[in-house]
Write a protein that holds these residues in place. Structure first.
Motif, PDB file in Angstrom:
ATOM      1  N   TYR A   1       0.837  -1.194   0.000  1.00  0.00           N
ATOM      2  CA  TYR A   1       0.000   0.000   0.000  1.00  0.00           C
ATOM      3  C   TYR A   1       0.878   1.252   0.000  1.00  0.00           C
ATOM      4  O   TYR A   1       1.686   1.468   0.904  1.00  0.00           O
ATOM      5  CB  TYR A   1      -0.924   0.015   1.211  1.00  0.00           C
TER       6      TYR A   1
ATOM      7  N   GLU B   1       0.313   4.374   0.592  1.00  0.00           N
ATOM      8  CA  GLU B   1       0.182   5.316   1.707  1.00  0.00           C
ATOM      9  C   GLU B   1       0.956   4.836   2.936  1.00  0.00           C
ATOM     10  O   GLU B   1       1.507   5.653   3.691  1.00  0.00           O
ATOM     11  CB  GLU B   1      -1.289   5.559   2.061  1.00  0.00           C
TER      12      GLU B   1
ATOM     13  N   ASP C   1       4.672   6.590   4.139  1.00  0.00           N
ATOM     14  CA  ASP C   1       4.513   7.315   5.392  1.00  0.00           C
ATOM     15  C   ASP C   1       5.864   7.461   6.090  1.00  0.00           C
ATOM     16  O   ASP C   1       6.805   6.711   5.832  1.00  0.00           O
ATOM     17  CB  ASP C   1       3.532   6.574   6.301  1.00  0.00           C
TER      18      ASP C   1
END
Length: 218
Positions: free
Chosen positions: A136, A138, A142
């Motif tokens: 993922y 995101e 991060d």
């Protein structure tokens, strides 16, 4: 010419002495490192060079009888040689069966890697049972990076398999009994017993018994 020949012979003799001493030194240092990392092993292993080990306190690493390995640039000089890497994360299990041989490999185990008996693994082969990073974006991007969606799946290599040099084996793969993986392959799907696969990505080439028939007919 005679002098040059004698010099070369003396040099070759020094090399034989060096590698004889290196083998004994490698065995002693590797035994110590195995103990420090909690590895279950047999003392009959043969090691040329020193491997790199990183076994978590809650991980498991076991080695069967007659294990042999080449580790480092001066052993089994086939190009791209490095030290062997055996990395076992928390809760993971790396097991190597009897009569297994490998050269300059990297086994990175975050889940489970199981190698059967009489397996030969060529130079610079790497086995990963993890994606290392989240799929993922995101989570992956991060700061600090999160591990949401990080996937691991066991890798199984069955008895008698032969893995050609510079091969990459990815998570979730099972390589069948007596199967062969061609040099430089990238394997991300399982290979049945008694088959030859090669390429990037690795694909079916033929059954091993067909190769034996061709050899006998020559």
């Amino acid at each position: 010419m005679a002098t040059a020949y004698l010099i070369r012979k003396f040099y070759r003799g020094l090399r034989v002495m060096y590698f004889g001493m290196a083998r004994r030194y490698s065995h002693a240092v590797t035994t110590f490192k195995f103990h420090l990392n909690g590895v279950k092993f047999n003392k009959d292993f043969v090691g040329y060079g020193i491997p790199i080990l990183d076994v978590n306190m809650e991980g498991q690493f076991s080695i069967g009888k007659k294990f042999w390995f080449n580790s480092g640039k001066y052993h089994a000089m086939g190009g791209r040689q490095q030290q062997c890497y055996f990395v076992v994360a928390k809760g993971a299990e790396l097991s190597i069966g009897d009569y297994v041989g490998c050269t300059s490999v990297a086994f990175i185990c975050h889940d489970k890697i199981k190698i059967g008996n009489h397996v030969k693994i060529g130079i610079n082969t790497v086995i990963y049972d993890t994606d290392f990073h989240s799929l993922y974006a995101e989570a992956r991007n991060d700061i600090p990076e999160r591990l949401d969606g990080l996937r691991t799946k066991p890798v199984i290599i069955k008895d008698g398999a032969f893995i050609g040099g510079h091969t990459t084996i990815l998570k979730g793969v099972t390589i069948g009994k007596n199967s062969i993986v061609g040099a430089g392959s990238v394997v991300f799907q399982s290979i049945p017993d008694e088959q030859i696969w090669a390429g990037n990505p690795a694909v079916y080439v033929r059954d091993t018994y067909k190769m034996e028939l061709e050899t006998c007919s020559r």
